[in-house]
Design a protein around this motif. Structure first.
Motif, PDB file in Angstrom:
ATOM      1  N   TYR A 161      38.316  40.087  73.757  1.00  0.00           N
ATOM      2  CA  TYR A 161      39.335  39.319  74.148  1.00  0.00           C
ATOM      3  C   TYR A 161      40.036  38.437  73.078  1.00  0.00           C
ATOM      4  CZ  TYR A 161      38.809  40.906  78.985  1.00  0.00           C
ATOM      5  OH  TYR A 161      38.770  41.859  80.226  1.00  0.00           O
ATOM      6  N   ALA A 162      39.103  37.781  72.455  1.00  0.00           N
ATOM      7  CA  ALA A 162      39.238  36.745  71.563  1.00  0.00           C
ATOM      8  C   ALA A 162      40.126  37.804  70.198  1.00  0.00           C
ATOM      9  CB  ALA A 162      38.210  35.995  70.788  1.00  0.00           C
ATOM     10  N   ILE A 163      39.567  38.677  69.975  1.00  0.00           N
ATOM     11  CA  ILE A 163      40.021  39.591  68.943  1.00  0.00           C
ATOM     12  C   ILE A 163      41.316  40.044  69.051  1.00  0.00           C
ATOM     13  CG2 ILE A 163      39.872  41.899  67.672  1.00  0.00           C
ATOM     14  CD1 ILE A 163      36.779  41.642  67.920  1.00  0.00           C
ATOM     15  N   LYS A 164      41.774  40.414  70.464  1.00  0.00           N
ATOM     16  CA  LYS A 164      42.979  40.739  70.749  1.00  0.00           C
ATOM     17  C   LYS A 164      43.990  39.641  70.808  1.00  0.00           C
ATOM     18  CE  LYS A 164      41.902  44.703  73.758  1.00  0.00           C
ATOM     19  NZ  LYS A 164      41.676  45.198  75.081  1.00  0.00           N
ATOM     20  N   GLY A 177      49.132  37.208  64.900  1.00  0.00           N
ATOM     21  CA  GLY A 177      49.520  37.846  63.620  1.00  0.00           C
ATOM     22  C   GLY A 177      48.215  37.450  62.644  1.00  0.00           C
ATOM     23  N   LEU A 178      47.003  37.423  63.257  1.00  0.00           N
ATOM     24  CA  LEU A 178      45.987  37.333  62.351  1.00  0.00           C
ATOM     25  C   LEU A 178      45.143  38.343  62.070  1.00  0.00           C
ATOM     26  CD1 LEU A 178      44.489  34.196  64.092  1.00  0.00           C
ATOM     27  CD2 LEU A 178      45.875  34.040  62.119  1.00  0.00           C
ATOM     28  N   LYS A 179      45.101  38.649  60.890  1.00  0.00           N
ATOM     29  CA  LYS A 179      43.859  39.823  60.330  1.00  0.00           C
ATOM     30  C   LYS A 179      42.567  39.324  60.819  1.00  0.00           C
ATOM     31  CE  LYS A 179      47.085  42.230  58.356  1.00  0.00           C
ATOM     32  NZ  LYS A 179      47.609  43.647  58.949  1.00  0.00           N
ATOM     33  N   VAL A 180      41.822  40.272  61.628  1.00  0.00           N
ATOM     34  CA  VAL A 180      40.518  39.748  62.189  1.00  0.00           C
ATOM     35  C   VAL A 180      39.466  40.699  61.816  1.00  0.00           C
ATOM     36  CG1 VAL A 180      39.372  39.561  64.407  1.00  0.00           C
ATOM     37  CG2 VAL A 180      41.893  39.212  64.437  1.00  0.00           C
TER      38      VAL A 180
END
Length: 279
Positions: A13-16, A22-25
């Motif tokens: 959920y945090a990744i999504k 707009g962050l690269k994860v």
């Protein structure tokens, strides 16, 4: 790059959410088939506990680290070390105070934050002697000093039960210490908050559903809490005191808080968001 420690359901959920901003994860997990691996831009297949290997891999790939978080898992130690390694503020001064129950209790005690009486040891006989010296009366709760998911935690009614449970707790304790605390009777809540530049910002308080005594199995939450406004205000006051005592200044603060006959008391505080679906 935004580093998420853990690739399970709750971290996904945090990744999504991070990607939607707009962050690269980068997802880190020892499971090559972790759900988060499929959602993140990059994946590091290393144990979340092995912060040094994670740092080495980040350097190897020439990632520019902008932030590090974990959600729903007790990996604040890795968040701390990885943040420090790449010149970032982890958001709390000492990871031991937010991952180890003994160090947490000591810090709360030093700052007069309401909590149960406690004692600890690496030896069962010594723990029982410490109990007597500290005047701890049954029922009590025995816990690993540092573990996850309530592993080994049990309500005990006499010294014989301490002896029976001690080795189980020690096996689950990362530092092999075992803590013994007063049993707190009364309603319990989960508190989700953010500490922003030292300011306590409560987000949600939910009633915890704990079942299966003498064990402590969380089966869910009810949000918002049914407690009175007076109780909620006192919970927030105690949470703020606890976060300050643990020197959390720019991080989530998750609290398990009890409402007892003696007043509002801290069960546990962590510098992360809750597990389950609470957060």
């Amino acid at each position: 790059m935004f580093i998420v420690i853990g690739g399970g359901l709750f971290q996904t959920y945090a990744i999504k959410k991070a990607k939607s901003l707009g962050l690269k994860v980068v997802c880190v997990d020892m499971n090559p088939n972790a759900q988060g691996a499929k959602e993140a831009d990059e994946f590091i297949n290393i144990s979340t506990k092995d912060h040094q290997s994670i740092c080495n891999e980040i350097r190897k790939r020439n990632f520019l680290v902008d932030g590090v978080i974990t959600v729903g898992t007790d990996m604040s130690e890795s968040v701390y070390y990885i943040s420090k390694e790449f010149w970032l503020d982890p958001g709390f001064k000492d990871y031991k105070k937010v991952v180890n129950k003994i160090e947490m209790r000591k810090a709360l005690q030093e700052n007069n934050v309401p909590q149960p009486k406690f004692t600890f040891s690496t030896d069962c006989r010594e723990l029982i002697e410490n109990r007597k010296k500290a005047g701890l009366s049954f029922p009590l709760v025995i816990k690993p000093a540092q573990s996850m998911g309530a592993r080994g935690v049990k309500k005990v009614l006499d010294d014989k039960q301490i002896e029976t449970q001690f080795d189980i707790c020690k096996e689950h304790s990362f530092d092999k210490r075992v803590i013994l605390e007063e049993y707190m009777s009364g309603p319990e809540v989960s508190v989700e908050s953010l500490i922003v530049n030292g300011k306590y910002c409560p987000m949600v308080i939910g009633d915890r559903h704990i079942e299966k005594e003498p064990f402590f199995i969380e089966t869910g939450h009810s949000c918002p809490s049914r407690l009175s406004k007076k109780d909620i205000n006192e919970i927030n006051r105690i949470m703020e005191l606890a976060a300050n005592a643990l020197q959390i200044h720019n991080a989530p603060a998750k609290g398990d808080i009890k409402i007892t006959k003696k007043g509002v008391m801290v069960g546990e505080i962590a510098a992360r968001l809750s597990g389950g679906f609470m957060s």
